[in-house]
Design a protein around this motif. Structure first.
Motif, PDB file in Angstrom:
ATOM      1  N   GLN A 182      16.161  84.666  57.797  1.00  9.96           N
ATOM      2  CA  GLN A 182      16.434  85.205  59.126  1.00  9.96           C
ATOM      3  C   GLN A 182      15.917  84.297  60.237  1.00  9.96           C
ATOM      4  OE1 GLN A 182      14.835  89.182  59.375  1.00  9.96           O
ATOM      5  NE2 GLN A 182      15.851  89.843  57.478  1.00  9.96           N
ATOM      6  N   HIS A 183      14.722  83.756  60.069  1.00  9.27           N
ATOM      7  CA  HIS A 183      14.052  83.051  61.161  1.00  9.27           C
ATOM      8  C   HIS A 183      14.077  81.532  61.033  1.00  9.27           C
ATOM      9  CE1 HIS A 183      12.484  86.785  62.900  1.00  9.27           C
ATOM     10  NE2 HIS A 183      12.345  87.193  61.649  1.00  9.27           N
ATOM     11  N   LEU A 184      14.415  81.025  59.840  1.00  9.19           N
ATOM     12  CA  LEU A 184      14.599  79.586  59.660  1.00  9.19           C
ATOM     13  C   LEU A 184      15.935  79.363  58.952  1.00  9.19           C
ATOM     14  CD1 LEU A 184      11.052  78.345  58.474  1.00  9.19           C
ATOM     15  CD2 LEU A 184      12.072  78.098  60.745  1.00  9.19           C
ATOM     16  N   PRO A 185      17.013  79.780  59.565  1.00 11.43           N
ATOM     17  CA  PRO A 185      18.321  79.659  58.884  1.00 11.43           C
ATOM     18  C   PRO A 185      18.648  78.212  58.543  1.00 11.43           C
ATOM     19  CG  PRO A 185      18.581  80.107  61.241  1.00 11.43           C
ATOM     20  CD  PRO A 185      17.131  80.287  60.947  1.00 11.43           C
ATOM     21  N   GLY A 186      19.111  78.033  57.312  1.00 16.44           N
ATOM     22  CA  GLY A 186      19.479  76.697  56.855  1.00 16.44           C
ATOM     23  C   GLY A 186      18.357  75.906  56.236  1.00 16.44           C
ATOM     24  N   VAL A 187      17.107  76.394  56.372  1.00 12.92           N
ATOM     25  CA  VAL A 187      15.981  75.691  55.762  1.00 12.92           C
ATOM     26  C   VAL A 187      15.830  76.171  54.319  1.00 12.92           C
ATOM     27  CG1 VAL A 187      13.479  75.316  55.817  1.00 12.92           C
ATOM     28  CG2 VAL A 187      14.786  75.385  57.961  1.00 12.92           C
ATOM     29  N   PRO A 188      15.917  75.284  53.329  1.00 15.14           N
ATOM     30  CA  PRO A 188      15.805  75.719  51.930  1.00 15.14           C
ATOM     31  C   PRO A 188      14.385  76.165  51.603  1.00 15.14           C
ATOM     32  CG  PRO A 188      15.893  73.335  52.058  1.00 15.14           C
ATOM     33  CD  PRO A 188      16.148  73.838  53.448  1.00 15.14           C
ATOM     34  N   TYR A 189      14.269  77.083  50.671  1.00 15.05           N
ATOM     35  CA  TYR A 189      12.949  77.563  50.257  1.00 15.05           C
ATOM     36  C   TYR A 189      12.950  77.841  48.769  1.00 15.05           C
ATOM     37  CZ  TYR A 189      15.086  82.247  50.350  1.00 15.05           C
ATOM     38  OH  TYR A 189      15.894  83.335  50.114  1.00 15.05           O
ATOM     39  N   SER A 190      11.745  77.874  48.187  1.00 13.65           N
ATOM     40  CA  SER A 190      11.571  78.158  46.761  1.00 13.65           C
ATOM     41  C   SER A 190      10.495  79.223  46.600  1.00 13.65           C
ATOM     42  CB  SER A 190      11.169  76.899  45.997  1.00 13.65           C
ATOM     43  OG  SER A 190      12.196  75.930  46.036  1.00 13.65           O
ATOM     44  N   LEU A 191      10.775  80.236  45.796  1.00 12.95           N
ATOM     45  CA  LEU A 191       9.823  81.300  45.490  1.00 12.95           C
ATOM     46  C   LEU A 191       9.233  81.029  44.109  1.00 12.95           C
ATOM     47  CD1 LEU A 191      11.928  84.374  46.713  1.00 12.95           C
ATOM     48  CD2 LEU A 191      10.375  82.916  48.028  1.00 12.95           C
ATOM     49  N   SER A 192       7.910  81.048  44.023  1.00 16.21           N
ATOM     50  CA  SER A 192       7.253  80.584  42.805  1.00 16.21           C
ATOM     51  C   SER A 192       7.638  81.401  41.584  1.00 16.21           C
ATOM     52  CB  SER A 192       5.736  80.591  42.994  1.00 16.21           C
ATOM     53  OG  SER A 192       5.232  81.911  43.100  1.00 16.21           O
ATOM     54  N   HIS A 193       7.828  82.716  41.737  1.00 15.85           N
ATOM     55  CA  HIS A 193       8.143  83.530  40.552  1.00 15.85           C
ATOM     56  C   HIS A 193       9.513  83.190  39.991  1.00 15.85           C
ATOM     57  CE1 HIS A 193      10.534  85.949  43.413  1.00 15.85           C
ATOM     58  NE2 HIS A 193      11.193  86.359  42.345  1.00 15.85           N
ATOM     59  N   ALA A 194      10.414  82.689  40.854  1.00 11.69           N
ATOM     60  CA  ALA A 194      11.753  82.318  40.392  1.00 11.69           C
ATOM     61  C   ALA A 194      11.791  80.910  39.820  1.00 11.69           C
ATOM     62  CB  ALA A 194      12.749  82.434  41.553  1.00 11.69           C
ATOM     63  N   VAL A 195      10.904  80.032  40.304  1.00 11.68           N
ATOM     64  CA  VAL A 195      10.893  78.643  39.844  1.00 11.68           C
ATOM     65  C   VAL A 195      10.168  78.518  38.511  1.00 11.68           C
ATOM     66  CG1 VAL A 195      10.138  76.292  40.370  1.00 11.68           C
ATOM     67  CG2 VAL A 195      11.021  77.751  42.189  1.00 11.68           C
ATOM     68  N   ASN A 196       9.000  79.128  38.392  1.00 11.29           N
ATOM     69  CA  ASN A 196       8.171  78.961  37.195  1.00 11.29           C
ATOM     70  C   ASN A 196       7.404  80.247  36.949  1.00 11.29           C
ATOM     71  OD1 ASN A 196       6.667  78.039  35.063  1.00 11.29           O
ATOM     72  ND2 ASN A 196       5.501  76.529  36.219  1.00 11.29           N
ATOM     73  N   ALA A 197       7.929  81.094  36.094  1.00 10.60           N
ATOM     74  CA  ALA A 197       7.332  82.403  35.833  1.00 10.60           C
ATOM     75  C   ALA A 197       6.158  82.276  34.876  1.00 10.60           C
ATOM     76  CB  ALA A 197       8.381  83.357  35.276  1.00 10.60           C
ATOM     77  N   THR A 198       5.040  81.781  35.397  1.00  9.33           N
ATOM     78  CA  THR A 198       3.828  81.661  34.595  1.00  9.33           C
ATOM     79  C   THR A 198       2.687  82.366  35.305  1.00  9.33           C
ATOM     80  OG1 THR A 198       2.275  80.102  33.573  1.00  9.33           O
ATOM     81  CG2 THR A 198       3.237  79.459  35.680  1.00  9.33           C
ATOM     82  N   LEU A 199       1.700  82.820  34.536  1.00  3.84           N
ATOM     83  CA  LEU A 199       0.566  83.527  35.123  1.00  3.84           C
ATOM     84  C   LEU A 199      -0.300  82.623  35.992  1.00  3.84           C
ATOM     85  CD1 LEU A 199      -0.733  85.780  32.201  1.00  3.84           C
ATOM     86  CD2 LEU A 199       0.130  86.562  34.403  1.00  3.84           C
ATOM     87  N   ARG A 200      -0.350  81.346  35.682  1.00  5.12           N
ATOM     88  CA  ARG A 200      -1.302  80.453  36.344  1.00  5.12           C
ATOM     89  C   ARG A 200      -0.800  80.082  37.731  1.00  5.12           C
ATOM     90  NH1 ARG A 200      -1.347  79.242  30.892  1.00  5.12           N
ATOM     91  NH2 ARG A 200      -3.387  79.580  29.958  1.00  5.12           N
ATOM     92  N   GLY A 547      -9.070  86.077  24.717  1.00  4.19           N
ATOM     93  CA  GLY A 547     -10.170  85.291  25.263  1.00  4.19           C
ATOM     94  C   GLY A 547      -9.883  83.811  25.353  1.00  4.19           C
ATOM     95  N   GLN A 548      -8.805  83.335  24.717  1.00  4.29           N
ATOM     96  CA  GLN A 548      -8.465  81.926  24.829  1.00  4.29           C
ATOM     97  C   GLN A 548      -7.920  81.617  26.229  1.00  4.29           C
ATOM     98  OE1 GLN A 548      -5.805  81.207  21.444  1.00  4.29           O
ATOM     99  NE2 GLN A 548      -7.310  79.762  20.636  1.00  4.29           N
ATOM    100  N   VAL A 549      -8.105  80.372  26.651  1.00  5.06           N
ATOM    101  CA  VAL A 549      -7.621  79.962  27.965  1.00  5.06           C
ATOM    102  C   VAL A 549      -6.155  79.565  27.892  1.00  5.06           C
ATOM    103  CG1 VAL A 549      -7.898  78.286  29.829  1.00  5.06           C
ATOM    104  CG2 VAL A 549      -9.916  79.242  28.701  1.00  5.06           C
ATOM    105  N   TRP A 550      -5.784  78.787  26.855  1.00  2.34           N
ATOM    106  CA  TRP A 550      -4.427  78.255  26.774  1.00  2.34           C
ATOM    107  C   TRP A 550      -3.645  78.966  25.681  1.00  2.34           C
ATOM    108  CZ3 TRP A 550      -3.452  75.827  30.953  1.00  2.34           C
ATOM    109  CH2 TRP A 550      -4.461  75.094  31.598  1.00  2.34           C
ATOM    110  N   ASP A 551      -2.343  79.001  25.874  1.00  5.18           N
ATOM    111  CA  ASP A 551      -1.467  79.658  24.922  1.00  5.18           C
ATOM    112  C   ASP A 551      -0.621  78.629  24.184  1.00  5.18           C
ATOM    113  OD1 ASP A 551       1.128  79.334  26.673  1.00  5.18           O
ATOM    114  OD2 ASP A 551      -0.339  80.306  27.977  1.00  5.18           O
TER     115      ASP A 551
END
Length: 684
Positions: A182-200, A547-551
């Protein structure tokens, strides 16, 4: 007819597949300032070889597959768009703090890496959602609108949004996206949940920032590619190679350009897998692609192409984390254009600096003044100056000798041939070290694998590399000079969808997990429906011990949890995978599911042989010439045309095997034969 291109640092490779299934290879110098021009030049070369105009050739084709380094080059050179990052209030430094890890933890002389988006362009948004979905601070839309006004004044060209827990509860991110429209028409944007659905959150924020910064550039680039191809006479589909070893429609890439950061190098393992299965059904293949600037290596084991979510642009921990699934390819700065120099202490170095295509090695005659690996190979007699690119490009042997003498021989106090051999020898050692690090880290003995050499410069020293590795089998495919482009022709239409979902084997939420699986399945099937092709869908669970950090990734052959037996089977599969990777399993700990991914693949090319068209005049062009080998000096060596070698006949070295696009050096201790399908098999 189909086209596949790979735009490298020195040459643009083109593979043309005719309607009868036969293929031909073509090359043209890359134009760094205008990569599309290099693509059109390669297509023009292919048209002339067929006695056609460019428009006539393009009119015959229905698809064009493109691999490009345009995205990653823009990041490395700082040409990406001016991008702002919107984050949850109080979390302005996500990109600065990162997630830990240092290449040299005790070397404090190295400056802390700068964030991908500077702090001055990172803005806090008043909002907060907790891990259970409860909203402790509602989104302040007026504050967001005020921030967007500041971005407009600052001339921001793209916007990334990374709010906490958006991967589970994306409502606030979606609303911010609406406000941007609405307020920056034509400016591209990326939403993090759509780009990379990871918890971190760092990985999500980094992925979103990189993706947003590439949108203006890649939209222009792909739009220009598509329009210029259409103007030249092409009316088919334009596809772009992805980092994950597949291809998607160019329009989809423009909407998510982070997919193509590692576009070209991801294809060599695809081709390597095909040739390893065709020539010997080897369990493990070391796939090495030698370009003008880099040496890219990967491991294909049991027919599986290695994947990673730790794709760094630049050095690990010091560069920028893309965080997007990619074929796992390691690169070192060694190739045909690698520059040789002698430092003040009298030590020889080769690479990582490269002459590229402009000006290129001195022997190209384009103004290059530094000795390179290619110049050294001209001095040694490995490369015929009159038959480079099949005679289409004449090399300046005198210029090669002059720079090798001035840059290396004179400074080391040795002869020109010894200096040239030292350049090639050191480049070989750098490549060997890179392969050893990759194989040893995964517990693989190179002696039990096949080394597959690809790239135009691969044949110059792959025999030497194989011998030093103790690798008894070396394979140079008939399409090896353009192996990434060949891999592109073999690749599938594919993409991946991901979702965050948390559950534990102690209290498994079957209904919730199955709902996420159903959603991913629907997204994947939608991709196949849009492609108009049957789709194969494979599911992967991201899981860890409590309890592990990485999956780690666990394949889910049965993508549904209908009973407790299915949960137990998932638990057993995780234990087995953890034991395979880390040699232990922990039966006392629960297993946590943290995410799910669905990869859909659609076969774009009918199952058939990948046949390179042979040259009927090759047999009459065999000859001899003196070639320099260390320890033997100048040796009278047969020069054979690739297509003239009879199939399945064991031939001793020395020999040079030439095609229009590469030269394979077989030194005296080695033996070789040409398979029935046309590949060279060498015993080093």
């Amino acid at each position: 007819m189909r086209f596949a291109t790979d735009t490298g640092g020195t040459f643009t490779d083109l593979v043309v597949e005719d309607d009868d299934g036969s293929i031909t290879l073509h090359k043209a110098p890359t134009v760094p300032s205008d990569p599309v021009a290099g693509v059109l030049d390669a297509l023009t070369v292919a048209a002339e070889a067929r006695g056609l105009t460019l428009a006539g050739l393009l009119a015959k084709a229905d698809s064009f597959i493109h691999g490009t380094t345009h995205a990653i080059n823009a990041i490395i050179t700082g040409r990406a768009a001016k991008t702002a990052l919107l984050v949850t209030q109080g979390h302005r430094d996500m990109l600065l703090f990162r997630e830990g890890g240092r290449t040299e933890p005790f070397n404090h002389t190295i400056a802390y890496p700068q964030p991908y988006i500077p702090r001055g362009l990172t803005f806090e948004v008043p909002e907060r959602v907790l891990a259970d979905g409860s909203v402790t601070l509602a989104l302040d839309e007026d504050a967001v609108v005020a921030v967007l006004g500041d971005l407009r004044e600052a001339g921001v060209e793209a916007v990334a949004v990374a709010l906490l827990w958006s991967t589970l509860y994306p409502a606030h991110e979606l609303r911010v996206g609406q406000l941007i429209e609405q307020h920056l028409p034509g400016v591209p944007y990326s939403l993090s949940h759509a780009v990379n659905a990871t918890l971190r959150e760092f990985r999500r924020a980094s992925s979103a920032a990189i993706d947003a910064s590439l949108k203006p550039l890649m939209t222009r680039y792909l739009g220009g590619l598509t329009s210029r191809l259409a103007e030249a006479g092409f009316g088919g589909n334009v596809m772009v190679l992805t980092s994950a070893g597949g291809m998607v429609d160019a329009a989809e890439v423009a909407a998510a350009p982070i997919r193509v950061i590692n576009s070209g190098p991801s294809m060599a393992p695809v081709a390597g897998r095909y040739y390893a299965a065709r020539e010997g059904a080897w369990r493990t293949a070391i796939v090495a692609d030698t370009g003008g600037t880099t040496y890219d290596i990967s491991l294909v084991s049991d027919g599986r192409i290695p994947m990673t979510r730790d794709l760094w642009i630049g050095q690990p921990y010091r560069g920028h984390l893309a965080g997007y699934p990619s074929v796992d390819v390691k690169s070192v700065g060694a190739g045909g254009g690698s520059i040789a120099r002698v430092d003040d202490a009298g030590l020889l170095h080769v690479g990582p600096d490269s002459a590229g295509s402009t000006p290129g090695p001195a022997c190209y005659g384009r103004g290059g003044t530094r000795a390179t690996v290619t110049d050294a190979c001209v001095v040694l007699g490995y490369v015929d100056p009159d038959f480079f690119l099949g005679g289409k490009m004449k090399l300046d042997a005198a210029a090669a000798r002059a720079v090798v003498a001035a840059d290396v021989a004179d400074r080391l106090g040795c002869g020109i041939e010894a200096a040239a051999w030292s350049i090639l020898d050191l480049a070989t050692e750098n490549m060997v070290q890179a392969i050893q690090e990759l194989t040893v880290n995964q517990g693989i003995d190179p002696a039990e694998a096949v080394l597959i050499g690809g790239g135009g410069a691969a044949g110059l020293n792959s025999t030497f590399i194989a011998r030093r590795l103790g690798c008894r089998r070396l394979l140079i495919p008939e399409t090896g000079a353009a192996m990434s482009a060949a891999g592109a022709m073999m690749s599938d239409l594919s993409t991946e969808y991901a979702a965050t979902v948390h559950s534990s084997t102690e209290a498994f939420d079957t209904a919730r997990v199955n709902a996420v699986l159903d959603r991913l399945r629907a997204q994947a099937q939608g991709f196949a429906d849009r492609a108009g092709l049957p789709g194969r869908i494979a599911f992967v669970a991201e899981a860890r011990y409590a309890g592990q950090v990485w999956d780690i990734d666990v394949p889910l052959p049965d993508a549904a949890f209908a009973s407790e037996a299915d949960v137990a089977a998932f638990r057993d599969a995780f234990d087995a995978m953890h034991e395979q990777i880390f040699t232990i399993r922990d039966a006392a700990s629960a297993v946590e599911l943290v995410g799910l991914r669905a990869r859909v693949s659609c076969t774009a090319r009918p199952e058939s042989d990948f046949r390179l068209r042979t040259d009927p005049e090759a047999a009459a062009q065999s000859r001899h010439r003196p070639v320099y080998f260390a320890g033997r000096g100048w040796t009278d060596t047969p020069v054979l045309r690739w297509d003239s070698i009879p199939a399945d006949r064991d031939i001793p070295g020395p020999a040079l095997i030439e095609s229009s696009f590469t030269t394979v050096v077989v030194d005296p201790p080695a033996r070789f034969r040409r398979s029935g399908d046309g590949a060279l098999l060498i015993e080093a």
